[in-house]
Design a protein around this motif. Structure first.
Motif, PDB file in Angstrom:
ATOM      1  N   CYS A 281      -0.583   0.804   9.659  1.00 57.68           N
ATOM      2  CA  CYS A 281      -1.276   1.149   8.180  1.00 57.68           C
ATOM      3  C   CYS A 281      -2.630   1.906   8.323  1.00 57.68           C
ATOM      4  O   CYS A 281      -3.620   1.310   8.891  1.00 57.68           O
ATOM      5  N   HIS A 282      -2.872   3.120   8.001  1.00 59.66           N
ATOM      6  CA  HIS A 282      -3.901   3.619   7.946  1.00 59.66           C
ATOM      7  C   HIS A 282      -4.614   4.166   6.468  1.00 59.66           C
ATOM      8  O   HIS A 282      -5.481   5.048   6.364  1.00 59.66           O
ATOM      9  N   CYS A 283      -3.984   3.549   5.669  1.00 59.56           N
ATOM     10  CA  CYS A 283      -4.373   3.950   3.907  1.00 59.56           C
ATOM     11  C   CYS A 283      -6.025   3.026   3.880  1.00 59.56           C
ATOM     12  O   CYS A 283      -6.204   2.033   4.339  1.00 59.56           O
TER      13      CYS A 283
ATOM     14  N   CYS B 147       1.723   3.527   2.154  1.00 60.07           N
ATOM     15  CA  CYS B 147       2.426   3.499   3.418  1.00 60.07           C
ATOM     16  C   CYS B 147       3.455   2.433   3.554  1.00 60.07           C
ATOM     17  O   CYS B 147       4.600   2.598   4.236  1.00 60.07           O
ATOM     18  N   GLY B 148       3.187   1.515   2.953  1.00 62.19           N
ATOM     19  CA  GLY B 148       4.064  -0.010   3.086  1.00 62.19           C
ATOM     20  C   GLY B 148       3.674  -0.870   3.969  1.00 62.19           C
ATOM     21  O   GLY B 148       4.150  -1.997   4.089  1.00 62.19           O
ATOM     22  N   TYR B 149       2.578  -0.319   4.893  1.00 61.91           N
ATOM     23  CA  TYR B 149       2.358  -1.521   5.984  1.00 61.91           C
ATOM     24  C   TYR B 149       1.131  -1.982   6.225  1.00 61.91           C
ATOM     25  O   TYR B 149       0.748  -2.528   7.224  1.00 61.91           O
ATOM     26  N   ALA B 150       0.348  -2.070   4.907  1.00 61.94           N
ATOM     27  CA  ALA B 150      -0.841  -2.891   4.911  1.00 61.94           C
ATOM     28  C   ALA B 150      -0.655  -4.317   5.473  1.00 61.94           C
ATOM     29  O   ALA B 150       0.251  -5.002   5.200  1.00 61.94           O
TER      30      ALA B 150
ATOM     31  N   CYS C  66       0.786  -1.107  -0.075  1.00 62.67           N
ATOM     32  CA  CYS C  66       0.071   0.033   0.094  1.00 62.67           C
ATOM     33  C   CYS C  66       1.026   1.224   0.134  1.00 62.67           C
ATOM     34  O   CYS C  66       2.081   1.170   0.126  1.00 62.67           O
TER      35      CYS C  66
END
Ligand SMILES: [Zn+2]
Length: 488
Positions: A345-347, A335-338, A333
């Protein structure tokens, strides 16, 4: 083939080079004049015209210095013109007359070898020249040595390519990154092995620090060494790009940054090969795939199909081979942390979809394997209980056996099977067909994923040495289509 003609005429002393020489060749005039003088000859005080033909061929590099100098000395009766017959000359001169290592020489030597002439070149280029088999090669260190040899006063060292040659290929490859250094990441290592065995394109999806680059760098070490003709092709491309050719059977690994221009990727400029061609017969690694501009990604599609790039410039077109294995990496995602267990991750789902859509469907469609890597827990990296990691050499042996099976069965690797061949070579038993049908329906696998899954399943079976594709092969191949499943 470039022909160097020299004419000494009456009139005010002058030195003209014609035949569209580029800046480097123009500088050649100064070097040639100084080299002839310091080698102890007079520089003729006449009207000198040097013609490099054909005129419409763009010329660059210093390799014309030696033929120009020799031509002037022959026109000035310092050397008998007959001595130049059936001989070709290559090399850049220093102001002191020394023959320097000359860039971009290898493709010229390969072409020259076909003329059956004796080729005289700088001793500093001996290593790459030894790759050219069947050529009559003579080495020199100085203009004065060449002149003495042409006058019959001495002989030049012959380069016996056979001896030098076998040396390159028998010496073990310099240390390459090894899989034994990568802890955990079994799914990633397995995907890498399958990709190596079937020459499948590979997309690694995972958070920063999951080891995407570590894995990608280890792919060349799993592939069979280059054969001699292949190594020559790779070295020629490096030489044409103005780099010092690498010698030996090691496959290239290129990882251009996402800021690289399309010209740097494809090639261009002075008709020089780009990153795609430098990765020929090796691995092209594109880290942070969605960050590459769309036109750069579009430019990959044609070479992925045809194995070559075509560059057009000034009415000339030039084709360079570019048959590379594509490995790409991306974050899950923006931010990278999905999927991170600590909830970093807050995407939004919408942001994730938009991020993944930056890579065009047709490009993704050409990548057979998509694998998700998990972030490694710290204790896994530093803990006491380290697993027995397999070495690259052990995996490479299985890869080699699987590749041999494919070549014997169908004359090509599984990734290269045309759609019509897939049906024939990747036939499924009833159970496997049912499983694949269920996967397509339940996981929402796209129809276009169907052939990719079959080819990858074929490679899984080949790695086991099995003539039949079994349900477990299909199950594994389905798992390796992460991006075909809906995001989230
Ligand atoms: Zn995120």
């Amino acid at each position: 083939m470039v022909r160097v003609e020299v004419h000494l005429g009456a009139g005010l002393p002058a030195f003209n080079l014609v035949g569209l020489p580029e800046a480097v060749v123009r500088e050649s005039k100064e070097r040639v004049r100084a080299a002839i003088l310091t080698a102890g000859y007079d520089f003729p005080q006449r009207r000198i015209t040097v013609n490099l033909s054909p005129a419409d061929l763009p010329k660059e590099g210093g390799r014309f210095d030696l033929p120009i100098a020799v031509g002037i000395l022959a026109a000035d009766h310092k050397i008998l013109p007959e001595a130049l017959k059936c001989r070709e000359f290559y090399g850049e001169l220093s102001l002191g007359g020394a023959l320097r290592e000359t860039r971009k020489l290898l493709p010229a030597l390969i072409a020259g070898a076909k003329s059956r002439s004796e080729m005289i070149l700088p001793a500093a280029n001996a290593l790459e020249a030894s790759l050219v088999s069947g050529a009559k090669l003579r080495l020199a260190n100085h203009l004065a040595e060449v002149v003495a040899a042409l006058k019959g006063k001495r002989s030049l060292d012959a380069l016996t390519s056979a001896a030098a040659h076998s040396q390159h290929f028998q010496s073990p490859c310099r240390s390459m990154p090894d899989l034994v250094d990568v802890r955990g990441q079994y799914a990633g290592k397995r995907a890498l092995e399958i990709a190596a065995a079937g020459e499948h394109g590979l997309l690694l999806i995972g958070p920063p620090g999951a080891g995407k680059t570590l894995l990608a760098q280890r792919l060349p070490g799993l592939l069979p060494s280059l054969t001699e003709p292949e190594a020559l092709e790779v070295a020629s491309l490096e030489s044409a790009a103005g780099r010092r050719p690498s010698i030996g059977g090691r496959r290239p690994f290129r990882s251009p940054p996402h800021t690289a221009s399309v010209a740097a990727l494809i090639g261009g400029g002075a008709l020089r090969p780009g990153e795609l061609s430098l990765a020929h017969l090796g691995v092209l690694f594109l880290d942070e795939l969605p960050e590459f501009p769309r036109n750069a990604l579009e430019a990959l599609r044609e070479p992925l199909e045809s194995g070559a790039v075509v560059i057009a410039r000034l009415k000339r077109t030039c084709e360079f081979p570019a048959r590379f294995q594509l490995v790409a990496a991306m974050n899950p995602c923006p931010c990278g942390y999905a999927g991170d267990s600590r909830g970093r991750c807050h995407c939004t789902a919408e942001q994730i979809v938009r991020y993944r859509n930056r890579i065009s469907g047709p490009l993704i469609d050409r990548i057979d394997i998509h694998v998700e890597l998990m972030a490694l827990p710290v204790e896994h990296l530093l803990g006491e209980a380290r697993e027995e990691a397999e070495s690259s050499a052990a995996v490479a042996r299985r890869v080699a056996a699987a590749r041999e099976l494919q070549l014997k069965r169908q004359g090509k690797l599984n990734a290269r099977l045309a759609p019509a061949e897939v049906a024939r070579r990747c036939a499924l038993a009833r159970e496997s067909r049912a499983l694949l049908g269920t996967a397509i329906a339940r996981l929402g696998l796209s129809a276009r994923a169907y052939h990719r899954v079959l080819k990858v399943a074929r490679t899984c079976a080949d790695l086991r040495g099995d003539a039949d594709i079994r349900t477990m092969d299909v199950a594994e191949a389905v798992k390796l289509r992460a991006l075909d499943r809906p995001a989230g």
